[in-house]
Scaffold this motif. Structure first.
Motif, PDB file in Angstrom:
ATOM      1  N   LYS A 185       0.923  -0.545  -0.397  1.00 41.10           N
ATOM      2  CA  LYS A 185       0.227  -0.309   0.337  1.00 41.10           C
ATOM      3  C   LYS A 185       0.520   1.409  -0.056  1.00 41.10           C
ATOM      4  CE  LYS A 185      -4.279  -2.300   0.814  1.00 41.10           C
ATOM      5  NZ  LYS A 185      -4.936  -2.308   0.166  1.00 41.10           N
ATOM      6  N   ALA A 186       2.225   1.490   0.480  1.00 36.93           N
ATOM      7  CA  ALA A 186       2.690   2.730   0.883  1.00 36.93           C
ATOM      8  C   ALA A 186       3.443   2.494  -0.524  1.00 36.93           C
ATOM      9  CB  ALA A 186       4.008   2.406   2.413  1.00 36.93           C
ATOM     10  N   GLY A 187       3.527   2.086  -1.554  1.00 39.18           N
ATOM     11  CA  GLY A 187       4.250   1.952  -2.764  1.00 39.18           C
ATOM     12  C   GLY A 187       4.253   3.183  -3.435  1.00 39.18           C
ATOM     13  N   ILE A 188       2.360   3.358  -3.058  1.00 39.21           N
ATOM     14  CA  ILE A 188       1.770   4.793  -3.472  1.00 39.21           C
ATOM     15  C   ILE A 188       2.524   5.760  -3.573  1.00 39.21           C
ATOM     16  CG2 ILE A 188      -0.078   3.587  -4.442  1.00 39.21           C
ATOM     17  CD1 ILE A 188      -1.297   5.539  -2.517  1.00 39.21           C
ATOM     18  N   ILE A 189       3.560   6.268  -2.074  1.00 38.67           N
ATOM     19  CA  ILE A 189       4.152   7.093  -1.410  1.00 38.67           C
ATOM     20  C   ILE A 189       5.199   7.509  -2.671  1.00 38.67           C
ATOM     21  CG2 ILE A 189       5.174   8.126   0.807  1.00 38.67           C
ATOM     22  CD1 ILE A 189       4.319   6.093   2.577  1.00 38.67           C
ATOM     23  N   LYS A 190       5.279   9.001  -2.789  1.00 35.15           N
ATOM     24  CA  LYS A 190       6.289   9.596  -4.000  1.00 35.15           C
ATOM     25  C   LYS A 190       7.015  10.365  -3.023  1.00 35.15           C
ATOM     26  CE  LYS A 190       4.274   7.484  -7.281  1.00 35.15           C
ATOM     27  NZ  LYS A 190       2.960   6.369  -6.884  1.00 35.15           N
ATOM     28  N   PRO A 194       3.354  14.728  -0.665  1.00 36.16           N
ATOM     29  CA  PRO A 194       2.436  14.057   1.406  1.00 36.16           C
ATOM     30  C   PRO A 194       1.729  13.558   1.021  1.00 36.16           C
ATOM     31  CG  PRO A 194       2.074  16.214   0.710  1.00 36.16           C
ATOM     32  CD  PRO A 194       2.476  16.129  -0.713  1.00 36.16           C
ATOM     33  N   VAL A 195       1.903  12.740   2.431  1.00 40.43           N
ATOM     34  CA  VAL A 195       0.826  11.823   2.609  1.00 40.43           C
ATOM     35  C   VAL A 195      -0.284  11.695   3.366  1.00 40.43           C
ATOM     36  CG1 VAL A 195       2.844  10.212   2.881  1.00 40.43           C
ATOM     37  CG2 VAL A 195       0.851   8.782   1.783  1.00 40.43           C
ATOM     38  N   ILE A 196      -1.377  10.924   3.400  1.00 43.10           N
ATOM     39  CA  ILE A 196      -2.303  11.226   4.737  1.00 43.10           C
ATOM     40  C   ILE A 196      -3.112   9.636   5.248  1.00 43.10           C
ATOM     41  CG2 ILE A 196      -4.212  11.986   5.497  1.00 43.10           C
ATOM     42  CD1 ILE A 196      -3.663  14.658   3.250  1.00 43.10           C
ATOM     43  N   THR A 197      -2.917   9.521   6.473  1.00 39.51           N
ATOM     44  CA  THR A 197      -3.017   7.886   6.482  1.00 39.51           C
ATOM     45  C   THR A 197      -4.478   8.093   7.262  1.00 39.51           C
ATOM     46  OG1 THR A 197      -2.976   6.059   6.917  1.00 39.51           O
ATOM     47  CG2 THR A 197      -2.032   7.715   7.948  1.00 39.51           C
ATOM     48  N   ALA A 198      -5.247   6.935   7.653  1.00 38.43           N
ATOM     49  CA  ALA A 198      -6.322   6.535   8.981  1.00 38.43           C
ATOM     50  C   ALA A 198      -5.859   5.165   9.983  1.00 38.43           C
ATOM     51  CB  ALA A 198      -7.445   7.020   8.772  1.00 38.43           C
ATOM     52  N   VAL A 199      -4.331   4.538   9.247  1.00 36.58           N
ATOM     53  CA  VAL A 199      -4.087   3.558   9.291  1.00 36.58           C
ATOM     54  C   VAL A 199      -4.042   3.612  10.730  1.00 36.58           C
ATOM     55  CG1 VAL A 199      -2.399   1.674   8.681  1.00 36.58           C
ATOM     56  CG2 VAL A 199      -3.239   2.771   7.047  1.00 36.58           C
ATOM     57  N   ALA A 213       9.841   8.414   5.039  1.00 38.25           N
ATOM     58  CA  ALA A 213      10.816   9.079   5.254  1.00 38.25           C
ATOM     59  C   ALA A 213      12.118   8.704   3.773  1.00 38.25           C
ATOM     60  CB  ALA A 213      11.503   8.070   7.142  1.00 38.25           C
ATOM     61  N   THR A 214      11.929   7.830   3.626  1.00 37.28           N
ATOM     62  CA  THR A 214      13.072   7.143   3.007  1.00 37.28           C
ATOM     63  C   THR A 214      12.971   8.716   1.178  1.00 37.28           C
ATOM     64  OG1 THR A 214      11.629   5.996   1.552  1.00 37.28           O
ATOM     65  CG2 THR A 214      13.799   4.806   3.668  1.00 37.28           C
ATOM     66  N   GLN A 215      11.274   8.921   1.231  1.00 34.33           N
ATOM     67  CA  GLN A 215      11.100   8.982   0.119  1.00 34.33           C
ATOM     68  C   GLN A 215      11.221  10.970   0.721  1.00 34.33           C
ATOM     69  OE1 GLN A 215      11.237   7.565  -2.679  1.00 34.33           O
ATOM     70  NE2 GLN A 215       9.044   6.876  -3.538  1.00 34.33           N
ATOM     71  N   ASN A 216      11.192  11.201   1.411  1.00 29.51           N
ATOM     72  CA  ASN A 216      10.879  12.571   2.209  1.00 29.51           C
ATOM     73  C   ASN A 216       9.728  13.261   2.353  1.00 29.51           C
ATOM     74  OD1 ASN A 216      13.040  15.055   3.410  1.00 29.51           O
ATOM     75  ND2 ASN A 216      12.507  16.116   0.998  1.00 29.51           N
ATOM     76  N   SER A 217       8.664  12.363   2.414  1.00 31.30           N
ATOM     77  CA  SER A 217       7.153  13.032   2.545  1.00 31.30           C
ATOM     78  C   SER A 217       6.860  12.670   4.042  1.00 31.30           C
ATOM     79  CB  SER A 217       6.823  11.769   1.993  1.00 31.30           C
ATOM     80  OG  SER A 217       7.477  10.994  -0.115  1.00 31.30           O
ATOM     81  N   LYS A 218       6.145  13.944   3.686  1.00 36.29           N
ATOM     82  CA  LYS A 218       5.623  13.921   5.472  1.00 36.29           C
ATOM     83  C   LYS A 218       4.268  13.479   5.567  1.00 36.29           C
ATOM     84  CE  LYS A 218       5.142  18.249   8.568  1.00 36.29           C
ATOM     85  NZ  LYS A 218       4.887  17.565   9.445  1.00 36.29           N
ATOM     86  N   LEU A 219       4.209  12.426   6.262  1.00 39.66           N
ATOM     87  CA  LEU A 219       3.522  11.988   6.935  1.00 39.66           C
ATOM     88  C   LEU A 219       2.619  12.632   8.000  1.00 39.66           C
ATOM     89  CD1 LEU A 219       2.271   8.738   6.183  1.00 39.66           C
ATOM     90  CD2 LEU A 219       3.523   8.524   8.513  1.00 39.66           C
ATOM     91  N   PHE A 220       0.866  12.398   7.539  1.00 32.80           N
ATOM     92  CA  PHE A 220      -0.198  12.976   8.040  1.00 32.80           C
ATOM     93  C   PHE A 220      -1.005  12.015   8.804  1.00 32.80           C
ATOM     94  CE2 PHE A 220       1.304  16.853   5.947  1.00 32.80           C
ATOM     95  CZ  PHE A 220       1.125  17.813   5.895  1.00 32.80           C
ATOM     96  N   MET A 221      -1.146  12.001  10.192  1.00 33.03           N
ATOM     97  CA  MET A 221      -1.483  10.496  10.452  1.00 33.03           C
ATOM     98  C   MET A 221      -3.083  11.360  11.584  1.00 33.03           C
ATOM     99  SD  MET A 221       1.909   8.469  11.896  1.00 33.03           S
ATOM    100  CE  MET A 221       1.301   8.095  12.926  1.00 33.03           C
TER     101      MET A 221
END
Length: 432
Positions: A185-190, A194-199, A213-221
């Protein structure tokens, strides 16, 4: 080629099965002049809640005056729904036009070492070309088909990525553990997107945090970076508080179930990020109106009030859990009757165990679909004391409806393919 022939050609590609990987997509996109680079997108993945999140987003953006494309699956009443603009499906003529453009590419690709594209790859390519070249729009919301990393939609670079939830589904493709499924599922993180999740599950979140972190993408949980508080279950929806970056507002949605509040919060956070990077201007009034207007077929969809009849596509254990929670919170004083059909590759035992706890009666049926479980298989799996084997769902409902009283609720649930198959006839039946 007419419309029927075009759709038949697309569906005939089901014989190729599911073909994970992006090589065929990239080959076709290059031949078409890279249409995926010409459109602005949001990418929505996850196990459950994708369709609802997409519809909240679309309705809010529409209320703000934007033209919004969507790519979703499965379709509910007509194939064309999979590619839509402002909720209106692509026309029959446009389907033919798209097939005539894509078919020669598919035939050429069949002669290569990679083989021909699958049905889903063909439809994805059609949508990308459509939104780039035939009917350009302000934004397209792409729903992942299966997994994420190797899904054919994963050729886009979106403005925002959304991962709704992680659950045990499609395990034959995605893995046996939550960590393995989360990896797909996380394979769509570019990179830098930014990526948002309710996981919620810690092992799945750990995977997503590492990937972000590896993609330097800000994660909003959900629960950490943005919060929700369910206020009340209304007759026609839910009310809730939503807070993000020190701003808190109260909203109302028209879809039923506390889980829909989570889906709405993902859309709200996506809207906030689109506003923040100045790509779009979406005011509070549009947000309020869009959320309230949003509806998605087959998600606790009320088909009748007298008698009370709902359709709900609870097709895996996690979505059944959400349905059971809704039943427990809304229908404590009602007698719940369930009609259920499912696909063979689902965790049916887990689903039935949950449903049987809230059902006064449960009936099992089947439908015309290659992977559908038989009514007998479901019936024999069930341990409910008041169960019924139904070979003909139409006559079962025809006989059941007149007997339903004011305190009875009929919930028809299971596979979304089943619901989409029966809904037109069911509506006619209820109108008699």
């Amino acid at each position: 080629m007419n419309y029927e022939e075009a759709v038949e050609w697309i569906h005939a590609r089901l014989r190729l099965g599911i073909k994970p990987g992006l090589t065929r997509m990239e080959w076709m996109l290059e031949k078409l002049g890279s249409p995926e680079k010409k459109i602005k997108t949001v990418h929505v993945g996850g196990t459950n809640g994708k369709g609802s999140t997409v519809t909240y987003l679309r309705n809010v953006l529409q209320a703000a005056g934007y033209n919004v494309g969507t790519f979703t699956s499965p379709y509910f009443e007509k194939f064309n729904e999979r590619i839509s603009i402002n909720g209106i499906p692509v026309s029959d003529e446009e389907i033919v036009e798209l097939v005539e453009i894509i078919r020669p590419l598919a035939e050429e690709l069949e002669q290569t070492e990679w083989g021909g594209p699958s049905e889903f790859e063909v439809i994805t390519i059609m949508s990308l070309y459509y939104f780039a070249e035939i009917r350009p729009v302000d934004l397209v919301i792409y729903e992942v088909g299966l997994g994420g990393r190797l899904d054919s939609t994963n050729v886009i670079t979106p403005l925002v990525s959304v991962i709704t939830s992680i659950g045990y589904d499609h395990m034959q493709f995605l893995g046996d553990t939550l960590a393995e499924i989360a990896y797909e599922k996380a394979g769509i993180i570019k990179k830098n997107i930014p990526v948002i999740t309710a996981v919620k599950q810690l092992e799945a979140l750990n995977v997503m945090e590492r990937k972000a972190a590896t993609q330097n993408s800000k994660l909003f949980m959900l629960g950490r970076d943005f919060q929700i508080e369910h206020l009340a279950s209304l007759e026609t929806g839910e009310s809730f508080y939503y807070s993000f970056k020190k701003q808190q507002d109260e909203f109302v949605i028209s879809m039923i179930g506390k889980h829909q509040v989570e889906n709405a919060s993902l859309a709200l956070t996506t809207i906030a990020l689109l506003n923040a990077n100045k790509e779009f201007i979406i005011k509070k009034e549009a947000i309020i109106n869009g959320l309230k207007k949003a509806n998605w077929p087959g998600r606790m969809e009320r088909l009748s009030t007298e008698p009370l009849v709902f359709l709900d596509g609870a097709h895996n254990p996690e979505s059944v859990t959400a349905l059971v929670e809704t039943v427990n919170s809304r229908f404590q004083n009602e007698k719940v009757h369930i009609l259920f059909a499912a696909l063979k590759d689902k965790k049916v035992e887990n689903m039935l165990e949950q449903l049987e706890n809230v059902a006064l009666s449960i009936a099992f049926t089947s439908f015309d679909f290659p992977r559908a479980a038989t009514a007998k298989e479901l019936y024999e799996t069930s341990t409910h004391s008041n169960k019924k084997l139904v070979e003909d769902w139409y006559h079962y409902i025809l006989e059941l409806l007149p007997s339903l009283k004011e305190d009875d609720v009929l919930i028809i649930t299971g596979s979304l393919y089943f619901l989409s198959t029966i809904k037109p006839e069911l509506i006619e039946l209820l109108e008699k």
